[in-house]
Motif scaffolding. Structure first.
Motif, PDB file in Angstrom:
ATOM      1  N   ASP A 204       0.845  -1.194   0.000  1.00 18.61           N
ATOM      2  CA  ASP A 204       0.000   0.000   0.000  1.00 18.61           C
ATOM      3  C   ASP A 204       0.879   1.242   0.000  1.00 18.61           C
ATOM      4  O   ASP A 204       2.103   1.164  -0.108  1.00 18.61           O
ATOM      5  N   ARG A 205       0.227   2.396   0.134  1.00 10.09           N
ATOM      6  CA  ARG A 205       0.963   3.661   0.066  1.00 10.09           C
ATOM      7  C   ARG A 205       1.930   3.833   1.231  1.00 10.09           C
ATOM      8  O   ARG A 205       2.975   4.459   1.090  1.00 10.09           O
ATOM      9  N   ALA A 206       1.588   3.278   2.375  1.00  5.17           N
ATOM     10  CA  ALA A 206       2.490   3.398   3.518  1.00  5.17           C
ATOM     11  C   ALA A 206       3.832   2.740   3.215  1.00  5.17           C
ATOM     12  O   ALA A 206       4.894   3.253   3.590  1.00  5.17           O
ATOM     13  N   GLN A 207       3.802   1.610   2.524  1.00  9.50           N
ATOM     14  CA  GLN A 207       5.059   0.959   2.151  1.00  9.50           C
ATOM     15  C   GLN A 207       5.812   1.771   1.110  1.00  9.50           C
ATOM     16  O   GLN A 207       7.045   1.755   1.068  1.00  9.50           O
ATOM     17  N   LEU A 208       5.074   2.499   0.273  1.00  9.72           N
ATOM     18  CA  LEU A 208       5.754   3.404  -0.656  1.00  9.72           C
ATOM     19  C   LEU A 208       6.493   4.498   0.110  1.00  9.72           C
ATOM     20  O   LEU A 208       7.589   4.902  -0.275  1.00  9.72           O
ATOM     21  N   VAL A 209       5.877   4.982   1.186  1.00 10.83           N
ATOM     22  CA  VAL A 209       6.521   6.000   2.014  1.00 10.83           C
ATOM     23  C   VAL A 209       7.834   5.471   2.595  1.00 10.83           C
ATOM     24  O   VAL A 209       8.875   6.132   2.533  1.00 10.83           O
ATOM     25  N   ILE A 210       7.793   4.263   3.141  1.00  7.15           N
ATOM     26  CA  ILE A 210       8.993   3.657   3.708  1.00  7.15           C
ATOM     27  C   ILE A 210      10.080   3.538   2.642  1.00  7.15           C
ATOM     28  O   ILE A 210      11.247   3.880   2.869  1.00  7.15           O
ATOM     29  N   THR A 211       9.700   3.058   1.469  1.00  7.09           N
ATOM     30  CA  THR A 211      10.671   2.886   0.379  1.00  7.09           C
ATOM     31  C   THR A 211      11.320   4.204  -0.002  1.00  7.09           C
ATOM     32  O   THR A 211      12.538   4.278  -0.215  1.00  7.09           O
ATOM     33  N   ALA A 212      10.516   5.268  -0.084  1.00 10.37           N
ATOM     34  CA  ALA A 212      11.046   6.574  -0.467  1.00 10.37           C
ATOM     35  C   ALA A 212      12.070   7.069   0.545  1.00 10.37           C
ATOM     36  O   ALA A 212      13.120   7.597   0.164  1.00 10.37           O
ATOM     37  N   TYR A 213      11.780   6.894   1.834  1.00 10.64           N
ATOM     38  CA  TYR A 213      12.731   7.343   2.857  1.00 10.64           C
ATOM     39  C   TYR A 213      13.983   6.477   2.854  1.00 10.64           C
ATOM     40  O   TYR A 213      15.111   6.974   2.958  1.00 10.64           O
TER      41      TYR A 213
END
Length: 218
Positions: A201-210
């Motif tokens: 989901d989008r939360a995992q996208l956030v983690i990946t970006a950081y």
């Protein structure tokens, strides 16, 4: 008419649970299906009720909210967790995201912010209080330079732009306005990101970006 968003409230303070329930039940399109006061009870009620969104406290007896989040997101397909806490410490934020939470909101949020957060969480958007985003940025700036995975390097320029805006907590509408592209195009890019980065989901996208070092202060 669409079915209301079904919410489970998990917090060890009965008065806060009651107040949140009154607020949510008084709002069109939202309904409270249950309450829980411990981590263990939250998991049990979640299995029983299968809510759309769980408002999850971090510190609860009988198993904390992070462990309850981990169990529920692993067991229930379609149930999303929005952490609602008075703590903004890095370890709580990161642990909650790692456990599968879709967003992190502080308990001093305005009622309208909370209701909007529930709706956005249900839609699959990640949502973070501005102070939480700042904390995340500072947390990753303090770490050694992150290794950029090959999967991130394979993103197109536009996909990378969308990923950065997702990591900064922007909604689909806000991304559309920022990049001057249609909502449909935003959704297409996000779908491509989820597939390319093997993100749930989008939360995992956030983690990946950081972790990839794509997001920096300012």
């Amino acid at each position: 008419m669409n079915a209301p968003i079904r919410v489970l409230i998990a917090d060890d303070q009965p008065l806060l649970r009651h107040s949140l329930a009154l607020l949510i039940d008084a709002t069109d399109g939202l309904t409270v299906v249950g309450q829980a006061g411990t981590g263990r009870e939250t998991v049990e009620r979640g299995r029983e009720l299968r809510p759309d969104v769980v408002l999850m406290d971090i510190r609860m007896p009988g198993g904390d909210g992070i462990e309850a989040t981990r169990q529920l997101t692993g067991l229930l397909n379609g149930t999303r967790v929005l952490v609602l806490s008075m703590f903004e410490l890095d370890e709580y934020v990161y642990a909650a995201l790692r456990a599968g939470a879709s967003g992190f909101l502080l308990k001093d949020a305005e009622p309208d912010q909370l209701l909007d957060a529930v709706r956005r969480t249900h839609r699959g958007e990640s949502l973070f209080a501005p102070r939480i985003v700042t904390r995340l940025v500072e947390h990753y700036l303090d770490r050694p330079t992150a290794h950029r995975s090959r999967s991130v390097d394979r993103l197109t320029e536009r996909e990378t732009e969308v990923l950065v805006l997702v990591a900064r907590g922007l909604s689909n509408d806000e991304i559309s306005a920022a990049l001057r592209i249609s909502i449909k195009t935003v959704k297409t890019h996000i779908g491509n990101l989820l597939a390319k980065l093997a993100a749930r989901d989008r939360a995992q996208l956030v983690i990946t970006a950081y972790e990839a070092g794509l997001v920096t202060a300012g």
